[in-house]
Design an enzyme around this catalytic site. Structure first.
Site, short mmCIF file in Angstrom:
data_model
loop_
_atom_site.label_atom_id
_atom_site.label_comp_id
_atom_site.label_asym_id
_atom_site.label_seq_id
_atom_site.Cartn_x
_atom_site.Cartn_y
_atom_site.Cartn_z
N HIS A 75 -9.81 38.00 17.92
CA HIS A 75 -10.66 37.05 17.18
C HIS A 75 -11.62 36.40 18.17
O HIS A 75 -11.19 35.70 19.07
CB HIS A 75 -9.80 35.99 16.49
CG HIS A 75 -8.86 36.57 15.47
ND1 HIS A 75 -9.18 36.68 14.14
CD2 HIS A 75 -7.62 37.12 15.60
CE1 HIS A 75 -8.18 37.26 13.48
NE2 HIS A 75 -7.22 37.54 14.35
N ASP A 318 -3.95 40.43 19.27
CA ASP A 318 -4.20 39.44 18.22
C ASP A 318 -4.63 38.11 18.84
O ASP A 318 -4.21 37.03 18.42
CB ASP A 318 -3.00 39.26 17.28
CG ASP A 318 -3.40 38.58 15.97
OD1 ASP A 318 -4.60 38.24 15.79
OD2 ASP A 318 -2.51 38.38 15.12
O1 DOR Z 1 -1.66 33.91 13.92
C1 DOR Z 1 -2.67 34.39 13.42
N1 DOR Z 1 -3.89 33.89 13.71
N2 DOR Z 1 -2.53 35.39 12.56
C2 DOR Z 1 -3.56 35.85 11.84
O2 DOR Z 1 -3.37 36.76 11.07
C3 DOR Z 1 -4.89 35.21 11.98
C4 DOR Z 1 -5.06 34.58 13.28
C5 DOR Z 1 -6.23 33.65 13.36
O3 DOR Z 1 -7.34 34.02 12.92
O4 DOR Z 1 -6.09 32.55 13.91
ZN ZN Z 2 -5.48 38.63 13.75
#
Ligand code: DOR
Ligand code: ZN
Length: 439
Positions: A75, A318
């Site tokens: 992200h 992630d």
């Molecule tokens: O922990 C998470 N954070 N899981 C997700 O699926 C989205 C992500 C976020 O965008 O902060």
């Molecule tokens: Zn994610």
């Protein structure tokens, strides 16, 4: 025109794509790999006397040289949440973590569900210049789960996959159409598997630990029922399905079975799911709050086994930056997510240290497999390919200190961990974007 030449000497070169595993020298000219050959003890005698044509030698002895690592789940928060991360800081964090290529999720503001947002991300990534960025478009407009985004437009703009990551696609009919439509455009569907009705108001893994802490729980089934549904839709449509951030033992079982059936299912997990358990939240540490939640030791061990036996194809961080505004709160109020670009490789190397997998397998899960699953092309260490590579010092010990991170955010539960093994040089298209080989 100025020509750049590098000779990466004496490293153990590992590339599952080409089957190389040995001590090799790699010659790079103008961003392209031109020669890979068995390492010679002595530098080759130059045929010419023009000093400008002498390659700059990078000493890789005692190091591992791999194809550039790929993190397919990141992200970057830009546009819209620039106080958490911008494309520039995210790309720099990638370089420092050993990643030459990252895929960024569409849950920005505005959402990446159209060409203009994809264009914007690609433009900013090019300016940043320290990592290749492949955007992931939204499955549904605005991530609202009501109608599909325009996949043709997104594909033409440069997205490599679609995902509503952060949100599940709760409507099975919409998910069916997404798989069919994406298949037509050669786009991978990345599924965030979560049944929100089962999650309800849960904030951590369901079980005795949650009860003791007085926090509402999320059962494994919240993930696993959606994995089951999406595998059924994969079978119905024949479209490739990639399951993001697998955390639960039951999900692993279903994925293993689906693969045995020959379905085009692939899966990823993140370092926190094989490194931590729900115990990480017992001090109400919001940095350990993540979606899906950290599970039990039994789940963690099932994830490790699934990585070892190939059920899980990919390790992705992630990387989910959040600021203190979202994290310095009561546990149930805090946002989900932790940063990972700068700890992913060292934590993954622990799996090799534990004897759970070979270095070759690790490189496959952090480079070869994501490249294949996403159809990135021209990857791997062979002449003619762009010089994207990572040099790893497997013995380098360090203490995780978020204050040294290039990411704009600090939300990691690994603060203070003593780790061994990290990237020491990252090269993207023949350009050195990170180098601590001399430190
Ligand atoms: O922990 C998470 N954070 N899981 C997700 O699926 C989205 C992500 C976020 O965008 O902060
Ligand atoms: Zn994610």
């Amino acid at each position: 025109m100025k020509t750049s030449r590098y000779l990466i000497k004496g490293g153990r070169v590992i590339d599952p794509a080409t089957g190389i595993d040995g001590f090799m020298d790699i010659l790079i000219e103008d961003g392209t790999i031109v020669k890979i050959e068995k390492s010679k003890a002595q530098s080759p005698k130059p045929n010419d006397t023009d000093q400008n044509l002498q390659p700059e030698v990078i000493d890789a002895s005692e190091k591992i040289v791999t194809p550039g690592l790929i993190d397919m789940h990141v992200h970057l928060r830009e546009p819209g949440h620039e106080y958490k991360e911008i494309i520039k800081t995210g790309c720099l964090a990638a370089a420092h973590g050993g990643f030459t290529t990252i895929c960024c999720m569409p849950n920005t503001d505005p959402v990446n569900d159209n060409q203009s947002v994809t264009d914007y991300i690609l433009k900013k990534a090019k300016l940043a210049g320290t990592a290749r960025v492949y955007p992931v478009g939204a499955i549904s407009r605005g991530l609202r789960g009501k109608s599909l985004a325009e996949y043709g437009e997104l594909k033409a703009a440069g997205v490599v996959a679609v995902s509503d990551d952060g949100n599940p696609v709760m409507n099975a009919q919409l998910m069916r159409r997404a798989l069919e439509y994406a298949k037509g455009f050669g786009l991978l569907v990345i599924a965030h598997c979560e049944d929100r009705n089962l999650t309800a108001n849960g904030v951590m893994n369901e079980g005795v630990t949650a009860t003791r802490l007085g926090l509402a729980g999320i059962p494994n089934a919240a993930e696993t029922v959606m994995v089951a549904r999406d595998i059924a839709l994969c079978e119905l449509t024949g479209a490739p399905l990639h399951i993001a951030h697998v955390s639960a033992e039951g999900s692993v079982r279903l994925i293993r079975k689906a693969k045995a059936h020959g379905l085009p299912v692939t899966a990823e997990t993140a370092p926190h799911y094989f490194s931590l358990t729900e115990e990480a939240v017992i001090n109400y540490d919001t940095n350990a709050k993540v979606s899906p939640p950290l599970r039990t030791a039994k789940d963690r061990d099932a994830i490790r086994k699934a990585l070892a036996d190939g059920t899980i194809d990919v390790i992705a961080s992630d990387h989910a930056p959040h600021s203190s505004i979202e994290k310095d709160l009561e546990f149930d109020q805090a946002a989900n997510g932790m940063i990972g670009l700068e700890t992913s490789l060292p934590l993954s190397l622990q799996l090799v240290e534990m004897g759970l997998m070979s270095l070759n397998d690790l490189v496959a899960k952090m480079s070869t497999n994501p490249a294949r699953i996403l159809n990135l092309g021209h990857r791997g260490l062979k002449p003619g390919n762009p010089a994207d590579l990572t040099i790893i010092d497997p013995e380098k010990k360090f203490t995780v200190d978020p204050n040294t991170f290039k990411s704009r955010s600090r939300n990691t539960p690994f603060n203070g961990w003593e780790l061994k093994g990290k990237a020491v040089l990252t090269m993207v298209g023949g350009k050195i974007v990170f180098d601590e080989t001399r430190e």
